[in-house]
Design a protein around this motif. Structure first.
Motif, short mmCIF file in Angstrom:
data_model
loop_
_atom_site.label_atom_id
_atom_site.label_comp_id
_atom_site.label_asym_id
_atom_site.label_seq_id
_atom_site.Cartn_x
_atom_site.Cartn_y
_atom_site.Cartn_z
N HIS A 87 -11.73 -89.26 -0.43
CA HIS A 87 -11.56 -90.48 0.44
C HIS A 87 -12.12 -91.70 -0.38
CE1 HIS A 87 -15.87 -89.14 0.72
NE2 HIS A 87 -16.13 -90.50 0.97
N ALA A 88 -11.42 -92.82 -0.14
CA ALA A 88 -12.10 -94.10 -0.45
C ALA A 88 -11.76 -95.21 0.25
CB ALA A 88 -11.11 -94.25 -1.88
N SER A 89 -12.37 -96.26 0.25
CA SER A 89 -12.18 -97.36 0.98
C SER A 89 -12.69 -98.88 0.02
CB SER A 89 -13.18 -97.28 2.14
OG SER A 89 -14.63 -97.31 1.73
N TYR A 90 -12.15 -99.79 0.64
CA TYR A 90 -12.29 -101.25 -0.03
C TYR A 90 -12.69 -102.09 1.22
CZ TYR A 90 -12.31 -105.76 -2.26
OH TYR A 90 -12.42 -106.88 -2.50
N THR A 91 -13.79 -102.69 1.16
CA THR A 91 -13.90 -103.73 2.34
C THR A 91 -14.23 -105.15 1.46
OG1 THR A 91 -14.86 -101.93 3.57
CG2 THR A 91 -15.43 -104.27 4.33
N ASP A 92 -13.83 -106.39 2.30
CA ASP A 92 -14.19 -107.48 1.71
C ASP A 92 -14.64 -108.20 3.18
OD1 ASP A 92 -14.33 -110.26 1.19
OD2 ASP A 92 -12.50 -110.24 0.02
N ALA A 93 -15.77 -108.22 3.15
CA ALA A 93 -16.47 -108.46 4.23
C ALA A 93 -17.65 -109.98 4.18
CB ALA A 93 -17.65 -107.50 4.91
N GLN A 94 -17.49 -110.82 5.26
CA GLN A 94 -18.47 -111.72 5.37
C GLN A 94 -19.48 -111.58 6.50
OE1 GLN A 94 -15.63 -115.05 5.79
NE2 GLN A 94 -15.74 -115.51 3.45
N ARG A 95 -20.62 -112.02 6.28
CA ARG A 95 -21.93 -111.99 7.19
C ARG A 95 -22.53 -113.29 7.33
NH1 ARG A 95 -27.20 -110.88 7.82
NH2 ARG A 95 -27.75 -111.27 5.66
N ALA A 96 -22.58 -113.67 8.64
CA ALA A 96 -23.61 -114.88 8.77
C ALA A 96 -25.01 -114.61 8.90
CB ALA A 96 -23.23 -115.41 10.18
N PRO A 97 -25.91 -115.65 8.47
CA PRO A 97 -27.28 -115.07 8.21
C PRO A 97 -27.84 -115.05 9.95
CG PRO A 97 -26.75 -117.23 7.18
CD PRO A 97 -25.50 -116.61 7.72
N ALA A 98 -28.64 -114.25 9.89
CA ALA A 98 -29.42 -113.79 11.21
C ALA A 98 -30.23 -115.09 11.70
CB ALA A 98 -30.12 -112.38 11.28
N ILE A 99 -30.70 -115.09 12.97
CA ILE A 99 -31.61 -116.27 13.41
C ILE A 99 -32.64 -116.11 12.69
CG2 ILE A 99 -30.39 -116.24 15.50
CD1 ILE A 99 -32.45 -114.64 16.94
N ASN A 100 -33.47 -115.02 12.43
CA ASN A 100 -34.66 -115.12 11.68
C ASN A 100 -34.55 -115.52 10.25
OD1 ASN A 100 -33.51 -112.32 11.32
ND2 ASN A 100 -35.10 -111.72 10.09
N GLU A 101 -33.36 -115.25 9.78
CA GLU A 101 -33.05 -115.63 8.24
C GLU A 101 -33.06 -117.13 8.05
OE1 GLU A 101 -30.71 -111.59 7.01
OE2 GLU A 101 -29.61 -113.46 7.43
N LEU A 102 -32.56 -117.98 9.47
CA LEU A 102 -32.38 -119.19 9.45
C LEU A 102 -33.61 -120.00 10.05
CD1 LEU A 102 -28.65 -119.34 11.29
CD2 LEU A 102 -29.23 -119.81 8.92
N TYR A 103 -34.13 -119.51 10.88
CA TYR A 103 -35.00 -120.30 11.53
C TYR A 103 -36.55 -119.63 11.60
CZ TYR A 103 -30.76 -122.11 13.36
OH TYR A 103 -29.50 -122.79 13.75
N ALA A 104 -36.86 -118.71 11.06
CA ALA A 104 -38.36 -117.95 11.14
C ALA A 104 -39.49 -118.94 10.50
CB ALA A 104 -38.27 -116.74 10.07
N SER A 105 -40.42 -118.89 11.14
CA SER A 105 -41.68 -119.80 10.82
C SER A 105 -42.86 -119.19 11.25
CB SER A 105 -41.37 -121.14 11.27
OG SER A 105 -42.56 -121.86 10.91
N ASN A 106 -43.91 -119.50 10.76
CA ASN A 106 -45.02 -118.90 11.00
C ASN A 106 -45.49 -117.49 10.71
OD1 ASN A 106 -46.04 -121.62 12.25
ND2 ASN A 106 -44.77 -121.02 14.16
N PRO A 107 -46.83 -117.07 10.81
CA PRO A 107 -46.79 -115.78 10.47
C PRO A 107 -46.24 -114.61 11.38
CG PRO A 107 -49.01 -116.81 10.72
CD PRO A 107 -47.93 -117.80 11.15
N HIS A 108 -45.66 -113.55 10.69
CA HIS A 108 -44.99 -112.35 11.52
C HIS A 108 -46.11 -111.15 11.45
CE1 HIS A 108 -42.41 -109.30 12.72
NE2 HIS A 108 -41.10 -109.90 12.47
N LEU A 109 -46.69 -111.41 12.60
CA LEU A 109 -47.92 -110.62 12.44
C LEU A 109 -47.51 -108.90 12.61
CD1 LEU A 109 -50.08 -112.59 15.43
CD2 LEU A 109 -50.03 -112.60 12.87
N ALA A 110 -46.41 -108.59 13.14
CA ALA A 110 -46.02 -107.16 12.98
C ALA A 110 -45.86 -106.65 11.31
CB ALA A 110 -44.95 -106.99 13.83
#
Length: 350
Positions: A87-110
């Motif tokens: 088996h073999a596969s080829y993928t050309d994929a695009q991914r949008a940034p997630a909301i935490n990657e764009l807008y995270a701020s302040n301490p992430h206490l977890a």
């Protein structure tokens, strides 16, 4: 998404996503082909009127974002003989940034970190190639898969070396990155005439995440000629080498595992063992991790009660009470994986 608090990790965000996709399968005797295509439209609209405080650095300028994504894939499975497949596969994929990657701020206490987003992140693109094979010899199966991912603007949570408010500051960054690895598995079963079935499984896997550099690393932005006439591409790579080194942070360590089972009528026993190698391929501001091994045992018996099936089971994890700290864990220096634990239970189906 609605959020309320004085130390919001994310703002209120109105999100919208639309998608259109196409999938086509072709069967040509021993050869199977699959073609796929997908289009996505994504919008994020943050609301800053609440108590959310924008981050610092790249996270300070919060903006609305809109993405148009295109994804394509092709895969094949070929059986030259019944006992062997490729088996073999080829993928050309695009991914949008997630909301935490764009807008995270302040301490992430977890996670006990201060996470800083970046609303200027680009679409992440991956050109992925995967190939493998499987061989079946009676009750024995052997399979191997290799993969190679070439990321452009790979999005990852990078170290800054800064400690603020008792937690380390990490920020979402993007850079070209290569990801390679493999997985090999073996499965065997043997059926006795009077003593049930014995199964044996084994596996090993490995992954490597490395920054993709274009230059030889000799560039120094503080030399007078470079300071007066900077090369933006080499300067950006200089700072990535300085902050990241030769490996992406939190790359999982190699693993090898073995599982032995026996089943006889309603009785089942399983012993499993997984060894995690030490991880020394680390990024800047990241410490190596030690190797560890986890041993487990499961047993169960199935009985019929009032015409319905029931199962009595016992699970024992980390029998040796190993001090196990996964390299990819954000909390590995604070909390190890669970120690020796025993669970007794009863399942009833009615």
């Amino acid at each position: 998404m609605n959020t309320e608090a004085s130390d919001n990790y994310l703002p209120e965000i109105e999100g919208k996503r639309e998608a259109l996709y196409l999938l086509q399968n072709l069967h040509l005797q021993a050869l199977q082909l699959q073609f796929g295509a997908r289009y996505d439209h994504i919008q994020y609209k943050p609301n800053l009127e609440g108590s959310y405080v924008p981050g610092r650095g790249q996270g300070a300028n919060v903006q609305e974002r809109e993405f148009h994504l295109q994804n394509y894939s092709v895969s094949m499975n070929y059986n030259p003989v019944p006992m062997w497949s490729l088996h073999a596969s080829y993928t050309d994929a695009q991914r949008a940034p997630a909301i935490n990657e764009l807008y995270a701020s302040n301490p992430h206490l977890a996670l006990l970190i201060e996470e800083q987003g970046n609303t200027h992140l680009n679409v992440e693109q991956n050109r992925a190639l995967e190939w493998g094979t499987r061989v079946t010899l009676g009750d024995l199966q052997l399979a191997a898969t290799w993969f190679d991912n070439e990321y452009t603007d790979f999005t990852y949570l990078g170290n800054t070396g800064v400690n603020r408010g008792g937690v380390y500051v990490q920020e979402w960054r993007q850079a070209d990155t290569d990801n390679q690895g493999y997985e090999i598995t073996l499965d065997y079963s043997y059926t006795f005439t009077d003593w049930g079935v014995i199964t044996l499984s084994a596996f090993t896997d490995s992954v490597k995440n490395t920054p993709r550099y274009q230059f030889d690393g000799s560039y120094d932005p503080f030399e007078l000629d470079n300071f007066l006439n900077p090369d933006k591409a080499q300067e950006a790579e200089y700072w990535r080498r300085t902050m990241e080194g030769d490996s992406i942070p939190k790359t999982p360590a190699n693993r090898t595992g073995l599982k032995l089972g026996w089943q006889y009528d309603g009785l089942r026993f399983t012993v499993n063992y997984t060894h995690h190698d030490k991880q020394q391929n680390v990024g800047k501001h990241e410490r190596p991790s030690s190797s560890y091994a986890l041993l487990g045992f499961d047993a169960s018996v199935v009985q019929s009660w009032l015409g319905d099936s029931g199962e009595l089971f016992v699970n024992i994890d980390n029998i040796t009470d190993e001090d196990a700290r996964a390299h990819q864990s954000y909390l590995r220096f604070i909390a190890p994986l669970p120690g020796r634990s025993i669970a007794l239970g009863l399942r009833a189906r009615f």
